[in-house]
Structure formats: C-alpha cells, structure tokens
Design an enzyme around this catalytic site. Structure first.
Site, PDB file in Angstrom:
ATOM      1  N   CYS A   1      -2.819 -23.218 -27.505  1.00 38.67           N
ATOM      2  CA  CYS A   1      -1.646 -23.802 -25.876  1.00 38.67           C
ATOM      3  C   CYS A   1      -2.000 -22.883 -24.627  1.00 38.67           C
ATOM      4  CB  CYS A   1      -0.072 -23.777 -26.742  1.00 38.67           C
ATOM      5  SG  CYS A   1       0.531 -24.647 -27.907  1.00 38.67           S
ATOM      6  N   ARG A   2      -1.537 -21.537 -24.659  1.00 39.59           N
ATOM      7  CA  ARG A   2      -1.884 -21.350 -23.585  1.00 39.59           C
ATOM      8  C   ARG A   2      -3.022 -20.816 -23.198  1.00 39.59           C
ATOM      9  NH1 ARG A   2       2.317 -16.371 -25.570  1.00 39.59           N
ATOM     10  NH2 ARG A   2       1.158 -16.850 -27.525  1.00 39.59           N
ATOM     11  N   SER A   3      -3.908 -20.171 -23.966  1.00 39.11           N
ATOM     12  CA  SER A   3      -5.292 -19.729 -23.147  1.00 39.11           C
ATOM     13  C   SER A   3      -6.061 -20.901 -24.059  1.00 39.11           C
ATOM     14  CB  SER A   3      -5.505 -19.005 -24.533  1.00 39.11           C
ATOM     15  OG  SER A   3      -5.949 -18.805 -26.190  1.00 39.11           O
TER      16      SER A   3
ATOM     17  N   ASN B   1      -4.477 -19.830 -29.642  1.00 39.33           N
ATOM     18  CA  ASN B   1      -5.894 -20.596 -29.790  1.00 39.33           C
ATOM     19  C   ASN B   1      -5.776 -21.917 -29.157  1.00 39.33           C
ATOM     20  OD1 ASN B   1      -9.364 -20.864 -29.046  1.00 39.33           O
ATOM     21  ND2 ASN B   1      -8.301 -20.227 -27.370  1.00 39.33           N
TER      22      ASN B   1
ATOM     23  N   ASP C   1       5.423 -17.897 -25.095  1.00 38.60           N
ATOM     24  CA  ASP C   1       4.361 -19.089 -25.864  1.00 38.60           C
ATOM     25  C   ASP C   1       5.086 -20.687 -26.192  1.00 38.60           C
ATOM     26  OD1 ASP C   1       3.954 -20.318 -28.476  1.00 38.60           O
ATOM     27  OD2 ASP C   1       4.339 -19.110 -29.508  1.00 38.60           O
TER      28      ASP C   1
ATOM     29  N   CYS D   1      -4.570 -15.913 -26.402  1.00 33.60           N
ATOM     30  CA  CYS D   1      -3.535 -16.077 -26.921  1.00 33.60           C
ATOM     31  C   CYS D   1      -3.324 -15.951 -28.712  1.00 33.60           C
ATOM     32  CB  CYS D   1      -2.125 -16.920 -26.401  1.00 33.60           C
ATOM     33  SG  CYS D   1      -3.395 -18.777 -26.960  1.00 33.60           S
TER      34      CYS D   1
HETATM   35  P1  4NP Z   1      -0.640 -20.051 -28.539  1.00 31.24           P
HETATM   36  O1  4NP Z   1       0.447 -20.468 -29.206  1.00 31.24           O
HETATM   37  O2  4NP Z   1      -0.823 -18.631 -29.057  1.00 31.24           O
HETATM   38  O3  4NP Z   1      -0.368 -20.657 -27.106  1.00 31.24           O
HETATM   39  O4  4NP Z   1      -1.851 -20.811 -28.506  1.00 31.24           O
HETATM   40  C1  4NP Z   1       0.474 -20.970 -30.606  1.00 31.24           C
HETATM   41  C2  4NP Z   1      -0.225 -21.921 -31.659  1.00 31.24           C
HETATM   42  C3  4NP Z   1       0.594 -21.721 -33.082  1.00 31.24           C
HETATM   43  C4  4NP Z   1       0.892 -21.132 -32.838  1.00 31.24           C
HETATM   44  C5  4NP Z   1       1.140 -19.915 -32.768  1.00 31.24           C
HETATM   45  C6  4NP Z   1       1.212 -19.905 -31.383  1.00 31.24           C
HETATM   46  N1  4NP Z   1       0.927 -21.144 -34.686  1.00 31.24           N
HETATM   47  O5  4NP Z   1       2.022 -20.214 -35.184  1.00 31.24           O
HETATM   48  O6  4NP Z   1       0.562 -22.251 -35.096  1.00 31.24           O
END
Ligand code: 4NP
Length: 175
Positions: free
Chosen positions: A31-33, A29, A145, A26
């Site tokens: 939340c989702r992945s 890294n 997201d 993702c």
């Molecule tokens: P992820 O979510 O891609 O599912 O881990 C996010 C976590 C943090 C950020 C963006 C997406 N960020 O911009 O910090």
C-alpha cells in the site's frame, strides 16, 4: 514548508550526488511504500532534467505479500491520479542499508524495525521518516496504514505522499 528534513545529513548529502538511491519502507509493501515509490518516480520523470539520476524502490519489513502487485485498492486510487503502480512486493534486505542512500519509513513502527534490522550503526543515519518531508499543513506525524480503511484512507495516504514526495524531491534535486 517544514524544514525538518534539512537537519538530516543524509538528505543534505544527496544534492551533490550524481546518482541518488531512495528506498521507501512500510509493513506490507503493498500500500504505502509502493505508492510513495510511484509518486516520487512520477515527479522525477516529469520535473527532473535527468530522471536516470534516481533509483527509487520500495520494500516491506514483513513478508506476507512477497511477489504480489500492490493492493488493488491502492492501484485504483493511484491510477485515478495518473500514477501506475507495478512494483512487486519484496522484503527489506540487510544489503539495502548499503545499497541505498536514503531509507524512508512510513510510520514509527517501520522506523523502529529498520533500526533493528540495520547491520551497521553507521548506516542508521540513512533512515529518515517520511513525515520529515510533510509540510506544516499535513496534520500527521506518520503515514497511516490504509489496509483496513475505506476509500478515504487510501486518498489520505496519497495526499500525504504527494506532499511529502514533492518536498523530498525539492530537497534532493540538483540546484
Ligand atoms: P502497507 O499496508 O504496510 O502500507 O503495505 C499493509 C498491507 C498489508 C498488511 C499490513 C499493512 N498485512 O498485514 O497484510
């Protein structure tokens, strides 16, 4: 169940392998992945006669959170489903495209970024979107997201990943 993933040669090839290496990707890294990593690992541990067959990891295309544990909100929501998330955030490396058999982006932006980062066009077949494993009732073509969402955003991600990882496992387990 959606049969979309069956048209991907990289998925079909995994059934015959003694070891399978899967990388979820993702943006952050956190939340989702890492949630996908934890869910698929839990499925393999509870359902597969040989869980050691699976190497399951996750990474982000961004580097904002390198070294961090998953987002606390995701850890709490996953924990309520019996899934512990203890991954440490890392960024995608060029070597991942050689080291892993299947590289699974959460959304179209992650997928585009992976194609740009891939060092060899022959390795791009390994990139298969998470949505390819969603059942027909999912109602989504990507994993949204949840970072700026509330509880329902995290629950939605976990619902989509539970369905997708179950179908992913069914498509790669040894027959
Ligand atoms: P992820 O979510 O891609 O599912 O881990 C996010 C976590 C943090 C950020 C963006 C997406 N960020 O911009 O910090």
């Amino acid at each position: 169940m959606d049969v979309n993933h069956k048209s991907y040669p990289a998925v079909r090839a995994l059934r015959d392998k003694d070891e399978v290496k899967i990388l979820f990707v993702c943006l952050g890294n956190i939340c989702r992945s890492p949630a996908a990593e934890g869910i698929l690992r839990d499925i393999a541990a509870s359902q597969d006669p040989d869980p050691s067959r699976y190497t399951i990891d996750s990474a982000g295309t961004g580097n904002y959170h390198v070294g961090d544990l998953p987002d606390l909100r995701m850890r709490i929501h996953a924990r309520s489903r019996g899934i512990n998330l203890d991954h440490r955030c890392r960024q995608v490396h060029e070597s991942d495209f050689r080291d892993f058999d299947l590289i699974v982006p959460m959304d179209a932006s992650n997928e585009r970024n992976l194609h740009s980062l891939c060092p060899d066009p022959e390795l791009e077949d390994k990139i298969v979107p998470m949505s390819a494993f969603f059942g027909p009732a999912a109602g989504y073509t990507y994993v949204p997201d949840p970072y700026y969402e509330g509880d329902s955003g995290f629950e939605l991600v976990l619902d989509l990943l539970a369905d997708g990882c179950c179908n992913l496992y069914d498509s790669i387990k040894k027959s």
